[in-house]
Design a protein around this motif. Sequence first.
Motif, PDB file in Angstrom:
ATOM      1  N   ASP A 148      44.167   1.109  -7.482  1.00 14.77           N
ATOM      2  CA  ASP A 148      42.602   1.555  -7.849  1.00 14.77           C
ATOM      3  C   ASP A 148      42.393   2.864  -7.873  1.00 14.77           C
ATOM      4  OD1 ASP A 148      43.321   1.386  -5.226  1.00 14.77           O
ATOM      5  OD2 ASP A 148      41.137   1.103  -4.437  1.00 14.77           O
ATOM      6  N   ALA A 149      43.307   3.679  -7.743  1.00  9.48           N
ATOM      7  CA  ALA A 149      42.833   5.102  -7.741  1.00  9.48           C
ATOM      8  C   ALA A 149      42.230   5.457  -9.294  1.00  9.48           C
ATOM      9  CB  ALA A 149      44.206   6.090  -7.525  1.00  9.48           C
ATOM     10  N   GLY A 150      43.091   5.087 -10.130  1.00  8.93           N
ATOM     11  CA  GLY A 150      42.391   5.390 -11.425  1.00  8.93           C
ATOM     12  C   GLY A 150      41.115   4.819 -11.764  1.00  8.93           C
ATOM     13  N   ASP A 151      40.753   3.680 -11.450  1.00  8.04           N
ATOM     14  CA  ASP A 151      39.227   3.116 -11.618  1.00  8.04           C
ATOM     15  C   ASP A 151      38.460   4.046 -10.855  1.00  8.04           C
ATOM     16  OD1 ASP A 151      39.554   0.720 -13.442  1.00  8.04           O
ATOM     17  OD2 ASP A 151      40.666   0.034 -11.538  1.00  8.04           O
ATOM     18  N   ALA A 152      38.908   4.483  -9.739  1.00  8.95           N
ATOM     19  CA  ALA A 152      37.744   5.321  -8.971  1.00  8.95           C
ATOM     20  C   ALA A 152      37.611   6.566  -9.716  1.00  8.95           C
ATOM     21  CB  ALA A 152      38.436   5.609  -7.466  1.00  8.95           C
ATOM     22  N   ILE A 166      29.797  13.710  -7.913  1.00  8.69           N
ATOM     23  CA  ILE A 166      29.855  12.225  -7.384  1.00  8.69           C
ATOM     24  C   ILE A 166      31.226  11.972  -6.744  1.00  8.69           C
ATOM     25  CG2 ILE A 166      29.793   9.772  -8.152  1.00  8.69           C
ATOM     26  CD1 ILE A 166      27.137  10.751  -8.236  1.00  8.69           C
ATOM     27  N   ARG A 167      30.926  11.323  -5.638  1.00  7.62           N
ATOM     28  CA  ARG A 167      32.065  10.901  -4.755  1.00  7.62           C
ATOM     29  C   ARG A 167      32.035   9.244  -4.606  1.00  7.62           C
ATOM     30  NH1 ARG A 167      32.892   9.429   0.464  1.00  7.62           N
ATOM     31  NH2 ARG A 167      35.180   9.831   1.480  1.00  7.62           N
ATOM     32  N   VAL A 168      32.974   8.960  -5.186  1.00 10.10           N
ATOM     33  CA  VAL A 168      33.216   7.065  -5.401  1.00 10.10           C
ATOM     34  C   VAL A 168      34.242   7.051  -4.279  1.00 10.10           C
ATOM     35  CG1 VAL A 168      34.115   5.318  -6.526  1.00 10.10           C
ATOM     36  CG2 VAL A 168      32.545   6.885  -7.493  1.00 10.10           C
ATOM     37  N   GLN A 169      33.738   6.122  -3.019  1.00 12.44           N
ATOM     38  CA  GLN A 169      34.840   5.722  -2.207  1.00 12.44           C
ATOM     39  C   GLN A 169      34.782   4.083  -2.242  1.00 12.44           C
ATOM     40  OE1 GLN A 169      36.818   6.995   0.654  1.00 12.44           O
ATOM     41  NE2 GLN A 169      37.413   5.033   0.224  1.00 12.44           N
ATOM     42  N   GLY A 170      35.892   3.520  -2.419  1.00 11.46           N
ATOM     43  CA  GLY A 170      35.903   2.017  -2.188  1.00 11.46           C
ATOM     44  C   GLY A 170      35.836   1.534  -1.049  1.00 11.46           C
ATOM     45  N   MET A 171      35.402   0.218  -0.792  1.00  8.83           N
ATOM     46  CA  MET A 171      35.565  -0.416   0.443  1.00  8.83           C
ATOM     47  C   MET A 171      36.872  -1.208   0.230  1.00  8.83           C
ATOM     48  SD  MET A 171      32.790   0.378   1.772  1.00  8.83           S
ATOM     49  CE  MET A 171      32.010  -0.741   3.022  1.00  8.83           C
ATOM     50  N   ARG A 172      37.273  -1.859   1.403  1.00 12.26           N
ATOM     51  CA  ARG A 172      38.555  -2.608   1.451  1.00 12.26           C
ATOM     52  C   ARG A 172      38.726  -3.687   0.542  1.00 12.26           C
ATOM     53  NH1 ARG A 172      42.809  -1.082   2.731  1.00 12.26           N
ATOM     54  NH2 ARG A 172      43.551  -1.961   0.923  1.00 12.26           N
ATOM     55  N   ALA A 173      37.641  -4.361   0.309  1.00 12.46           N
ATOM     56  CA  ALA A 173      37.951  -5.588  -0.818  1.00 12.46           C
ATOM     57  C   ALA A 173      38.141  -4.673  -2.107  1.00 12.46           C
ATOM     58  CB  ALA A 173      36.640  -6.323  -0.889  1.00 12.46           C
ATOM     59  N   ASP A 174      37.556  -3.527  -2.525  1.00  8.61           N
ATOM     60  CA  ASP A 174      37.763  -3.079  -3.932  1.00  8.61           C
ATOM     61  C   ASP A 174      39.123  -2.604  -4.091  1.00  8.61           C
ATOM     62  OD1 ASP A 174      35.035  -2.940  -4.535  1.00  8.61           O
ATOM     63  OD2 ASP A 174      34.803  -1.106  -3.156  1.00  8.61           O
ATOM     64  N   ARG A 212      28.620   3.898  -4.736  1.00  5.58           N
ATOM     65  CA  ARG A 212      29.454   2.802  -4.428  1.00  5.58           C
ATOM     66  C   ARG A 212      29.142   1.747  -5.513  1.00  5.58           C
ATOM     67  NH1 ARG A 212      31.294   5.206  -0.691  1.00  5.58           N
ATOM     68  NH2 ARG A 212      31.745   4.330   1.537  1.00  5.58           N
ATOM     69  N   VAL A 213      30.161   1.670  -6.199  1.00  6.50           N
ATOM     70  CA  VAL A 213      30.519   0.761  -7.444  1.00  6.50           C
ATOM     71  C   VAL A 213      30.408  -0.806  -6.788  1.00  6.50           C
ATOM     72  CG1 VAL A 213      31.404   0.240  -9.481  1.00  6.50           C
ATOM     73  CG2 VAL A 213      31.719   2.341  -8.722  1.00  6.50           C
TER      74      VAL A 213
END
Length: 737
Positions: free
Chosen positions: A400-404, A419-427, A230-231
């Motif tokens: 936000d896909a490019g940032d992920a 690494i698997r990055v998954q954003g939260m709703r606010a992201d 999580r970023v």
Amino acid sequence: MLSRREFFKTSGALVVSFATPGFVAEALSQAKPGLLPTELDSWIAVLPDGKVSVFFGKMDMGQGLDIAVAQIVADELDVAFEKVGVVMGDTATSCNQGGASGSTGVSNGARLLRRAAAEARRVLVEGAAQKLGVAASDLHVVDGTVFAKNETSKRVSYADLIGGRHFHHKVEWNKANGNAMDIKVPAKLKAPDEYKVVGKPLARRDVAWKVFGTDDYVTDVRVKGMLHARVIRPPRPACKVRGVDEGSISSIRGARVVREKDFVAVVAPREWDAVRAAQMLKIDWHALDGAFPEMAKLYDHIREAKVVKREEPVKRGDVATAFSKASRLIEAQYEWPFQSHASMGPACAVADVKPDACTVWTGSQKPHFVRDGVAKLLGLPQDKVRAIWVTGPGSYGRNDAGDAALDAAFLSKITGKPIRVQGMRADGTAWDPKAPACVHRARAAVDASGKVIAYEFVSKGFSRQHIATNESDPADSLVGQSIGVPPKGTQTFGTPAESYGFENKLLAWETIPPLVESCSPLRTGHLRDPVGPEIHFGSEQFIDEVALAAGVDPVAFRLKYLTNPRHQAVVKAVAEKAQWGSLGKGKGLAFAERNGTAVAVVAQVEVERKSGRLWARKIWVAHDCGLVINPLQLRSTIEGNVVHGLSRTLYEEVRFDRDSVTSVDWASYPILEMPDAPESIEVVLIDRPELAPTGAGEPTIRVIPAAVANAFFDATGVRLRTAPLNPERVKAALKGN
């Protein structure tokens, strides 16, 4: 359709081999050529069983684009539609055709594959001529088998000629990458009256697996040894990290902190532990206070802001002199808010970085540019990075896909683990790139006879490319900016797309500085039909206002001043379909063009004065995008435009305070829900087989806002010039009236 997984199982690597007559023995002894636009093998392959794979450097974002591509290829190659599979968006199997971009999937992307298919057919027929001892002109092809016209016992299939091997045949490339990539071939393309598959309403192939969950979304991708990440985005824009208390997450087994300058993330073997660690980690942020204006003063800020760049794409006649001679002057201003992509789910990506290579699984609509951005971020050559597009939650622009994807690659390099990055709703709502807020100033001069003698429309707002249209440069990503890569914004906006033949006419745009230069949740970028809905919300409302001042019906006014016959045709068609003259109160019209596609819309609305609910009860659309490839998918695409356009018109507005974006979820960023969808959407398709197809993924959305706003005025006598037309704004306007 072959999935990517099935394709590699059946073919081993890539495929299709060819050259000129006498090619077979030579081709069998040659290795597969490199993935270059100049190689026919880069575009098309015949598998051992006679099925055909085409390699598409774009991808389908939900409009059934792969079906249209397969139809086009099937016709040019003379094979059954069912035999054509489209392999999309993998940098290991396709050239960079720009990804999903600018509604160019058919107009640019499929055009190239059409030529490749025609050339493959030509080469195959020449090979068959040599094998059968018959002149190529005496052969014809039926479903992938070449027959002698006068001796049908003489036949050979594409599979027998080339199945599982390579063409080794050159095509002429125009040296361009992205949307502009194209090739030239000697083969003669078929005329529209020869098409057998193009024009048919064939169904999509992806519905079943999406309903039954039998294939993977990007969120389903797993790699052995993978860590979840999580970023942690800062609480305010442009924050600096003064310190991180790593001990604050010591109770979470396996969790660790990754920090590089102002980029902070947590990783853990289990996803829920990563979520908890992100919530518990204590960070000392040095915040920038008062970065944003008060939200209520946003449009005043835009009006008063310094102009960074101004362009006047349309400047005809002597506008100033004509205004000085006006019998009547009409003036208005229109306002449009920041808007979020608000994709169904926040972005996800998986990256696996090795010492000399990297693989990224991404939902970005531009995986080739993900490859390029990751390569720059990691310091790897482009050919050592592979980006694989996997269906994600949607995009329509730069979400936000490019940032992920870049976040995942950066973290994988540092940790040495996948690494698997998954954003939260606010992201996905607060921190995705936003469509720019803007103000539009309009003026028109009318003489004593009611003739429009001058017209001026000027847009002013934040650039639509504060960050670039793709993620090919870390400077346009949050991770890049967080580690100190300076942003490289481009100043650009747009003007109305129409053919109103006013003698004295000025269309111009002005851009202003971003509110915060780097690491901002209000960074602006592309959202579906970049600045199209914003601009035409103003320009097509203003056309109605001028028509009213001139005492002319909105349909008649447009037909009087539009100079392009195709533009006139869609206005006539939609008025006839909607039975404009007998609709009664609550009707509105809007028209626009987008890159050669002409669209006109009529909306019929109902207004509940007590609740402020504005319902677009019925929508009619007339659509001209040249040759229609698949009417079923085209209608669905137009309907999607309508619904998305209504959501942006009626509900969507990014809210913020002086310090941060406060739209963080569906409650604070509402979108259109099922009860507010139209009762009916009726579409008139104007098919023009003599014209090359143009785009359909975006044009309709740009005319929805003005059509609804014009209908609201017709229903209430009140003009709403600020979007969205939500219940609060409707009630305030009606109360003020």
